[in-house]
Design a protein around this motif. Structure first.
Motif, short mmCIF file in Angstrom:
data_model
loop_
_atom_site.label_atom_id
_atom_site.label_comp_id
_atom_site.label_asym_id
_atom_site.label_seq_id
_atom_site.Cartn_x
_atom_site.Cartn_y
_atom_site.Cartn_z
N LEU B 65 0.81 -1.22 0.00
CA LEU B 65 0.00 0.00 0.00
C LEU B 65 0.84 1.26 0.00
CD1 LEU B 65 -2.77 -0.63 2.69
CD2 LEU B 65 -3.03 -0.68 0.23
N GLN B 68 -0.10 4.44 2.57
CA GLN B 68 -1.54 4.64 2.76
C GLN B 68 -2.02 4.40 4.19
OE1 GLN B 68 -4.51 2.96 0.14
NE2 GLN B 68 -3.12 3.21 -1.60
N ASN B 69 -1.40 3.39 4.87
CA ASN B 69 -1.79 3.15 6.26
C ASN B 69 -1.50 4.37 7.12
OD1 ASN B 69 -2.89 0.56 6.27
ND2 ASN B 69 -0.86 -0.41 6.27
N VAL B 71 -1.36 7.47 6.06
CA VAL B 71 -2.34 8.50 5.69
C VAL B 71 -3.64 8.22 6.44
CG1 VAL B 71 -3.70 9.47 3.80
CG2 VAL B 71 -1.29 8.86 3.43
N TYR B 278 -2.42 -2.17 9.33
CA TYR B 278 -2.77 -0.90 9.94
C TYR B 278 -2.32 -0.87 11.42
CZ TYR B 278 -5.40 3.24 11.17
OH TYR B 278 -5.73 4.49 11.60
#
Lengths: 269, 307
Positions: B65, B68-69, B71, B278
């Motif tokens: 990703l 993205q995590n 973000v 995450y």
């Protein structure tokens, strides 16, 4: 001053004393509303009821004790070897390796629990006493190595020189000469390893998902959360007593070693 | 003469190989601990970083990703709420621990006979588990069977039982009290060690100069305890920032997720929702925050005193 000291002592001991006292009430009285102050009869019925949860209290004591024992053994062996190595030998990158071992002191284990969980699953050590003990050893090692290196550091070198002249090998030096001299350090490391393993909650909660493998704190949380039906307060107090009693007894007997670990860390750290 | 020289000669001849052998021996002694740490600590730590860049479900394929995590973390209102809650908790629990620990250390540092027994008693809650002590307090605080409400009722301080753990503020108060009980002995011992390291001559000199007990405390002892305070404070604040057991057991994060701490939020993401990637990103975030906190505290309380 004595009065202040005694009042405070009563306040500090009160919760533990009350819990133990309640565990000895009859089950009905332990759940009485409002609570009674003193038990009208003393009985072990709550302990009998505690034994009816899951696989029986003996199994959970065995789990907790087993994990603690493996943790103590693993931590003591690894820390003693490494402490001896770092204290008495010079080899390339020794300082770097020492710092690497201590780094775990600065990184809370909560932050690496997710990969540890995957790692344990991958090697089929999830839900295993050994797997949980391996995790505990990891987080006891920094303190253990630090403590043992300091303990070896204060053993006078003359003793080794004398033993060397007597034809003692390096291994014999450690097992026959040094082990006796560093015993206080070993006991300190063992006490911490035992207490931290016996008391640990989060890693056990994550790794031990099958009821039969629960350690005592996880079992008690299940009893409390009504996992087994309505909360049985008497059985819960019996469980709490079983869990905290070994810690208090161990501490009272080995207090000197426990405090040494704390002071050593405070002065050097 | 020969008898004296022979061992020295032998030792000299073997010197090179002996020191090499000792080098190897030393390395072998530390090797098990090093391998263990690499496998169980360094590798998982690196893996946390690697996982944080992925969507990593419990079962099935992880997908890359990028950031993205992170973000998502910045936009995660529960993450910020948890951090803020953890900060509030830390700010509320630290002062009582330190004030009480300091007073207890003064008490057990006195030369009274049998004072060691008090030191031992105040320390006992430290050696029982946090999970177990939290369970103990759940019972003490219970509105029906808990003895605390019973005592308060009998004293006439309250008219009806207080339901401590279902209101955010009451729960916070109750948990702070339970944690002070559980941990104050630890800070007490660290401060005691610091007090005992202060040379007696300093006190005696001040006493001769007519300084009162409180003046000696304020102008001599407290400044000299700076580094001890710094250490105890860092340990205590980090411990509070990592709070989990007490909230998981005593409030289960409720009511309405209002008592979810940072570690609790990581736990929920990783082990309840199984968003392992995450959860890893949150872990890295927490690590960075803790690192900054430690540096900040050590800077504020840096000690340049020598005696």
């Amino acid at each position: 001053m004595y009065v202040v000291g005694i009042v405070l002592a009563v306040l500090f001991l009160f919760p533990i004393f009350w819990s133990t006292l309640t565990s000895l009430k009859s089950p009905a009285e332990a759940s009485a509303v409002p609570p009674t102050y003193l038990p009208s009869v003393l009985t072990f019925e709550n302990y009998v009821k505690l034994n009816q949860y899951g696989a029986g209290i003996a199994r959970y004591i065995f789990n907790s004790a087993g994990v603690a024992l493996i943790t103590v053994l693993g931590t003591v062996v690894l820390s003693t070897l490494a402490g001896y190595g770092f204290s008495r030998f010079r080899f390339p990158a020794s300082n770097l390796l020492f710092l690497m071992l201590l780094a775990a002191l600065m990184i809370p284990f909560q932050s690496i629990l997710t990969p540890l969980f995957l790692l344990m699953s991958a090697v089929k050590l999830q839900n295993s006493l050994i797997g949980l003990a391996l995790v505990y050893i990891t987080f006891q090692l920094p303190f253990g190595v630090f403590m043992m290196r300091n303990t070896f550091d204060v053993v006078p070198r003359e003793i080794e020189e004398a033993a060397l002249l007597d034809g003692c090998s390096t291994w014999q030096m450690l097992t026959r000469v040094m082990l006796v001299l560093v015993r206080p350090g070993i006991i300190t490391v063992a006490v911490y390893a035992f207490l931290n393993s016996w008391n640990e909650f989060l890693a056990a909660l994550i790794l031990m998902t099958q009821e039969v493998n629960f350690t005592l704190p996880i079992l008690l949380t299940s009893v409390r959360s009504g996992y087994y039906g309505a909360i049985d307060w008497g059985a819960l107090q019996a469980g709490i007593t079983v869990t905290i009693l070994p810690c208090i007894v161990l501490f009272l007997f080995l207090q000197r070693y426990y405090m040494q670990g704390l002071m050593g860390g405070a002065v050097k750290g | 003469m020969a008898a004296v020289f022979t061992p020295t000669k032998a030792a000299r001849r073997g010197m090179g190989t002996l020191s090499q052998r000792r080098m190897v021996a030393g390395f072998l002694f530390v090797l098990p601990a090093v391998l263990f740490t690499v496998a169980m600590f360094i590798f998982p730590l690196l893996m946390t970083g690697w996982m944080s860049l992925h969507n990593w479900p419990l079962l099935g394929q992880a997908t890359f990703l990028g950031i993205q995590n992170y973000v998502a973390m910045v936009q995660d209102s529960q993450f910020w709420a948890s951090l803020w809650f953890t900060t509030q908790y830390t700010l509320l629990v630290t002062p009582p621990i330190f004030i009480l620990a300091f007073l207890l250390a003064l008490l057990v540092n006195s030369a009274l006979r049998g004072i060691g027994i008090f030191r031992t008693i105040y320390f006992i809650p430290v050696v029982i588990g946090l999970g177990t002590s939290s369970l103990l307090w759940v019972w003490l605080l219970n509105d029906r069977v808990g003895i605390l409400n019973g005592i308060l009722l009998d004293l006439g301080w309250i008219q009806q039982p207080v339901i401590w753990l279902v209101d955010k503020n009451l729960a916070m108060t109750a948990i702070v009290v339970s944690i002070v009980w559980k941990t104050v002995g630890f800070s007490m011992i660290l401060l005691l060690a610091g007090m005992q390291a202060v040379p007696d001559e300093l006190y005696q000199a001040a006493e001769v100069d007519g300084a009162s007990y409180w003046q000696r405390l304020w102008y001599i002892l407290l400044p000299l305890l700076r580094s001890t305070f710094a250490l105890a404070l860092v340990l205590s604040v980090i411990g509070s920032y990592l709070a989990f057991d007490q909230f998981y057991i005593m409030t289960r994060g409720g009511p309405q997720n209002q008592t979810i701490t940072a570690v609790y939020w990581i736990f929920n993401n990783s082990f309840t929702y199984y968003k392992l990637g995450y959860g890893a990103a949150l872990s890295i975030g927490l690590l960075v925050i803790l690192g900054l906190l430690s540096v900040l505290q050590l800077r504020v309380l840096r000690d340049d005193t020598t005696y």
